[in-house]
Write an enzyme that holds these catalytic residues in place. Structure first.
Site, PDB file in Angstrom:
ATOM      1  N   GLU A  33       0.847  -1.197   0.000  1.00 14.03           N
ATOM      2  CA  GLU A  33       0.000   0.000   0.000  1.00 14.03           C
ATOM      3  C   GLU A  33       0.885   1.249   0.000  1.00 14.03           C
ATOM      4  O   GLU A  33       1.865   1.327   0.752  1.00 14.03           O
ATOM      5  CB  GLU A  33      -0.871  -0.045   1.259  1.00 14.03           C
ATOM      6  CG  GLU A  33      -2.318   0.249   1.061  1.00 14.03           C
ATOM      7  CD  GLU A  33      -3.069  -0.658   0.094  1.00 14.03           C
ATOM      8  OE1 GLU A  33      -3.079  -0.355  -1.116  1.00 14.03           O
ATOM      9  OE2 GLU A  33      -3.654  -1.649   0.545  1.00 14.03           O
ATOM     10  N   GLU A 159      -7.218  11.008 -12.996  1.00 13.31           N
ATOM     11  CA  GLU A 159      -7.149  11.380 -11.573  1.00 13.31           C
ATOM     12  C   GLU A 159      -6.228  12.585 -11.383  1.00 13.31           C
ATOM     13  O   GLU A 159      -6.553  13.527 -10.667  1.00 13.31           O
ATOM     14  CB  GLU A 159      -6.602  10.213 -10.736  1.00 13.31           C
ATOM     15  CG  GLU A 159      -7.460   8.974 -10.743  1.00 13.31           C
ATOM     16  CD  GLU A 159      -8.597   9.025  -9.723  1.00 13.31           C
ATOM     17  OE1 GLU A 159      -8.642   9.944  -8.903  1.00 13.31           O
ATOM     18  OE2 GLU A 159      -9.449   8.109  -9.781  1.00 13.31           O
ATOM     19  N   ASP A 171      -4.626   0.922  -9.025  1.00 11.67           N
ATOM     20  CA  ASP A 171      -6.071   0.684  -9.116  1.00 11.67           C
ATOM     21  C   ASP A 171      -6.515   0.482 -10.559  1.00 11.67           C
ATOM     22  O   ASP A 171      -7.277  -0.430 -10.879  1.00 11.67           O
ATOM     23  CB  ASP A 171      -6.846   1.866  -8.528  1.00 11.67           C
ATOM     24  CG  ASP A 171      -6.433   2.154  -7.100  1.00 11.67           C
ATOM     25  OD1 ASP A 171      -5.710   1.333  -6.523  1.00 11.67           O
ATOM     26  OD2 ASP A 171      -6.825   3.207  -6.579  1.00 11.67           O
TER      27      ASP A 171
HETATM   28  C1  GLA Z   1      -5.188   4.689  -3.744  1.00 11.44           C
HETATM   29  C2  GLA Z   1      -4.435   5.076  -5.007  1.00 11.44           C
HETATM   30  C3  GLA Z   1      -3.438   3.998  -5.432  1.00 11.44           C
HETATM   31  C4  GLA Z   1      -2.544   3.573  -4.275  1.00 11.44           C
HETATM   32  C5  GLA Z   1      -3.392   3.289  -3.028  1.00 11.44           C
HETATM   33  C6  GLA Z   1      -2.542   3.012  -1.825  1.00 11.44           C
HETATM   34  O1  GLA Z   1      -6.013   3.594  -3.991  1.00 11.44           O
HETATM   35  O2  GLA Z   1      -5.326   5.312  -6.064  1.00 11.44           O
HETATM   36  O3  GLA Z   1      -2.668   4.446  -6.513  1.00 11.44           O
HETATM   37  O4  GLA Z   1      -1.562   4.523  -4.012  1.00 11.44           O
HETATM   38  O5  GLA Z   1      -4.270   4.354  -2.714  1.00 11.44           O
HETATM   39  O6  GLA Z   1      -1.808   1.859  -1.996  1.00 11.44           O
END
Ligand code: GLA
Length: 384
Positions: A33, A159, A171
């Site tokens: 993460e 984004e 994501d």
């Molecule tokens: C969000 C972001 C991802 C990633 C997560 C944390 O989901 O969109 O790119 O950084 O947080 O792992």
């Protein structure tokens, strides 16, 4: 969310004809993460919840979009100055713009969409929305000339440029590349990836939603990313080849400690440890060693709570409940500041864990959690 529902709204709100239907999923992430924008590894998988949209070119230069869930309809043009105000529509607009920037001659279309991936729960509803439209516009206007890597980048750029979140690639990648029954180990620097069949015999993966929304978290998210970049700059003074925290060891970070704030140091420490944890979890999975996988998940939670500071009281409470009821691994999932914990729990402990945790959570916080069993599913696709 089902095809009939989307279709009936599409025909009702537009001219009665039908278009093509596309879908893209949200995601879970087993571990890794806040490592994606640090050039590190992540370990996501697509889920069986997502966004479904019907789309039909309308021979104009205007998009006419209907959000079935919000019962909101908005029209917008395709030039930079036509950006709509409503945040849901900005995702669609941003995808159109990013496709145009990549040479796809996007024209006007009618669309209605709906989703069943919970909003603000850390399961990437926005990536699901972006991937759905990127995939669809590529087919409808681009002769599929944009490859899947670039489709994921279209979502990410949306984004960055239209929604104010400097997110990494995880994501959107998971949403586009998802494969039923498989997690994806992704190197976020090179975008090399590998599917890992995931079928932990004797265990279940379950999400518990704190129902704390992370809507206002984008500035905090961007701040975390900025801290990582500051830490990299400090390390670069001695090690100019370092590009991302991925390239740093804790020793290198310590050498640069005097050149950064305590806060930036803590953030970087978490990221360096987390990148290693993804690799450790891959090794453990190859040996079906779920105890180690679980231990690493708890370590991630600790790091996200104490060093990266993206947890909250509710999520820490859910993590404590997991420990108390013998859950093998548990942690806050996604960007944090709310949303879900991801739990790896033995079959025989599952019922008791869910029942007791939901009860205790409601007593303590006066609101009910939601529980989602994880089903690892396919990525972006055309349905009809
Ligand atoms: C969000 C972001 C991802 C990633 C997560 C944390 O989901 O969109 O790119 O950084 O947080 O792992």
């Amino acid at each position: 969310m089902n095809i009939e529902q989307v279709r009936s709204r599409f025909t009702k709100h537009f001219d009665g004809t039908t278009g093509s239907i596309y879908a893209s999923p949200g995601r879970i992430n087993l571990i890794g993460e806040h490592t994606d924008y640090n050039g590190g590894f992540v370990f996501p998988g697509a889920v069986d919840k997502g966004i479904m949209a019907e789309i039909k070119p309308n021979d104009s230069m205007k998009v006419d979009a209907y959000s079935i869930d919000l019962k909101d309809r908005i029209q917008f043009g395709l030039n930079e100055e036509d950006a709509p105000k409503a945040s849901w529509a900005r995702y669609i607009f941003g995808v159109c713009r990013e496709m145009i920037k990549r040479g796809v001659p996007v024209k006007g279309f009618n669309t209605a969409f709906s989703g069943d991936v919970p909003l603000g729960a850390g399961m990437s509803s926005s990536a699901a929305l972006e991937s759905t439209y990127a995939f669809a516009l590529n087919e409808l206007f681009g002769d599929n000339k944009i490859d899947k890597f670039e489709l994921a980048k279209v979502g990410q750029a949306t984004e960055h440029n239209y929604c104010g979140v400097n997110c990494g690639i995880m994501d959107q990648f998971a949403s586009v590349f998802g494969k039923a029954g498989n997690l994806i180990r992704l190197d976020c620097r090179s975008l090399e990836y590998q599917y890992f069949p995931f079928d932990p015999k004797g265990y279940r993966l379950v999400l518990i939603d704190s129902v704390v929304k992370h809507e206002l978290a984008s500035s905090a998210y961007n701040k975390r990313r900025a801290s990582c970049e500051t830490a990299v700059k400090a390390v670069q003074k001695k090690y100019p080849k370092v590009e991302f925290l991925r390239d740093c060891t804790i020793d290198m970070l310590n050498e640069a400690k005097a050149d950064m704030s305590d806060e930036d140091y803590m953030r970087a420490e978490y990221v360096i440890e987390e990148i290693q944890r993804v690799l450790d979890v891959c090794d453990a999975l190859e040996k079906s060693d779920y105890e180690t996988v679980g231990k690493k998940m708890y370590e991630t939670h600790h790091g996200m709570s104490k060093l990266y500071e993206v947890s909250c009281e509710e999520l820490d409470f859910l993590n404590d409940c997991a420990k108390k009821y013998g859950v093998t691994g548990s942690r806050v999932m996604g960007g944090g500041f709310g949303g879900c914990t991801l739990n790896l729990v033995k079959d025989e402990l599952y019922d008791n864990f869910i029942q007791e945790t939901c009860k205790e959570y409601e007593t303590k916080f006066g609101k009910a959690t939601k529980v989602y069993d994880v089903v690892i599913s396919d990525g972006s696709r055309r349905i009809e």
